[in-house]
Write a protein that holds these residues in place. Sequence first.
Motif, PDB file in Angstrom:
ATOM      1  N   LEU A  71       0.827  -1.206   0.000  1.00  0.00           N
ATOM      2  CA  LEU A  71       0.000   0.000   0.000  1.00  0.00           C
ATOM      3  C   LEU A  71       0.864   1.260   0.000  1.00  0.00           C
ATOM      4  O   LEU A  71       0.568   2.222  -0.714  1.00  0.00           O
ATOM      5  CB  LEU A  71      -0.936  -0.011   1.209  1.00  0.00           C
ATOM      6  CG  LEU A  71      -1.889   1.171   1.343  1.00  0.00           C
ATOM      7  CD1 LEU A  71      -2.765   1.323   0.111  1.00  0.00           C
ATOM      8  CD2 LEU A  71      -2.737   1.009   2.598  1.00  0.00           C
ATOM      9  N   ASP A  72       1.937   1.259   0.761  1.00  0.00           N
ATOM     10  CA  ASP A  72       2.845   2.415   0.787  1.00  0.00           C
ATOM     11  C   ASP A  72       3.451   2.671  -0.589  1.00  0.00           C
ATOM     12  O   ASP A  72       3.523   3.819  -1.047  1.00  0.00           O
ATOM     13  CB  ASP A  72       3.953   2.209   1.810  1.00  0.00           C
ATOM     14  CG  ASP A  72       3.462   2.298   3.245  1.00  0.00           C
ATOM     15  OD1 ASP A  72       2.351   2.837   3.469  1.00  0.00           O
ATOM     16  OD2 ASP A  72       4.171   1.817   4.142  1.00  0.00           O
ATOM     17  N   VAL A  73       3.881   1.606  -1.258  1.00  0.00           N
ATOM     18  CA  VAL A  73       4.473   1.774  -2.587  1.00  0.00           C
ATOM     19  C   VAL A  73       3.406   2.206  -3.586  1.00  0.00           C
ATOM     20  O   VAL A  73       3.663   3.064  -4.441  1.00  0.00           O
ATOM     21  CB  VAL A  73       5.186   0.481  -3.049  1.00  0.00           C
ATOM     22  CG1 VAL A  73       5.681   0.607  -4.479  1.00  0.00           C
ATOM     23  CG2 VAL A  73       6.338   0.162  -2.118  1.00  0.00           C
ATOM     24  N   ALA A  74       2.203   1.659  -3.487  1.00  0.00           N
ATOM     25  CA  ALA A  74       1.120   2.057  -4.396  1.00  0.00           C
ATOM     26  C   ALA A  74       0.804   3.545  -4.240  1.00  0.00           C
ATOM     27  O   ALA A  74       0.594   4.253  -5.233  1.00  0.00           O
ATOM     28  CB  ALA A  74      -0.122   1.215  -4.133  1.00  0.00           C
ATOM     29  N   ARG A  75       0.798   4.017  -3.010  1.00  0.00           N
ATOM     30  CA  ARG A  75       0.561   5.452  -2.780  1.00  0.00           C
ATOM     31  C   ARG A  75       1.728   6.288  -3.288  1.00  0.00           C
ATOM     32  O   ARG A  75       1.541   7.411  -3.775  1.00  0.00           O
ATOM     33  CB  ARG A  75       0.307   5.704  -1.307  1.00  0.00           C
ATOM     34  CG  ARG A  75      -1.048   5.194  -0.862  1.00  0.00           C
ATOM     35  CD  ARG A  75      -1.278   5.395   0.603  1.00  0.00           C
ATOM     36  NE  ARG A  75      -2.634   4.995   0.977  1.00  0.00           N
ATOM     37  CZ  ARG A  75      -3.020   4.800   2.219  1.00  0.00           C
ATOM     38  NH1 ARG A  75      -2.167   4.971   3.219  1.00  0.00           N
ATOM     39  NH2 ARG A  75      -4.247   4.432   2.476  1.00  0.00           N
TER      40      ARG A  75
END
Length: 92
Positions: A71-75
């Motif tokens: 999720l952090d990388v997607a954001r």
Amino acid sequence: MLRQIRRDYFQTHHLMGTLAMLGLEPLQLDAAFVLQVAANVAHAEALFLAACALPATRVRMRVLTAAEDNLDVARAVVDVLANCANRAPALN
């Protein structure tokens, strides 16, 4: 679920790589890519919420850690895409 998160993790990093290959050039992405990034973030959020619902075990911790990282990388992909869009002369 961990396998699915790992698969999505590689997809998310592929999207980040695509943006990185563009460098600081003006935005050269089509609408399909932007929609793919948006769908990726939505899917990453759904996986994270599903991981949060798992019973408290060691497996949950591993799944939750992987889901949070994804999720952090997607954001971050969204942030980079927005930054690229802000630099595009055609959009300013």
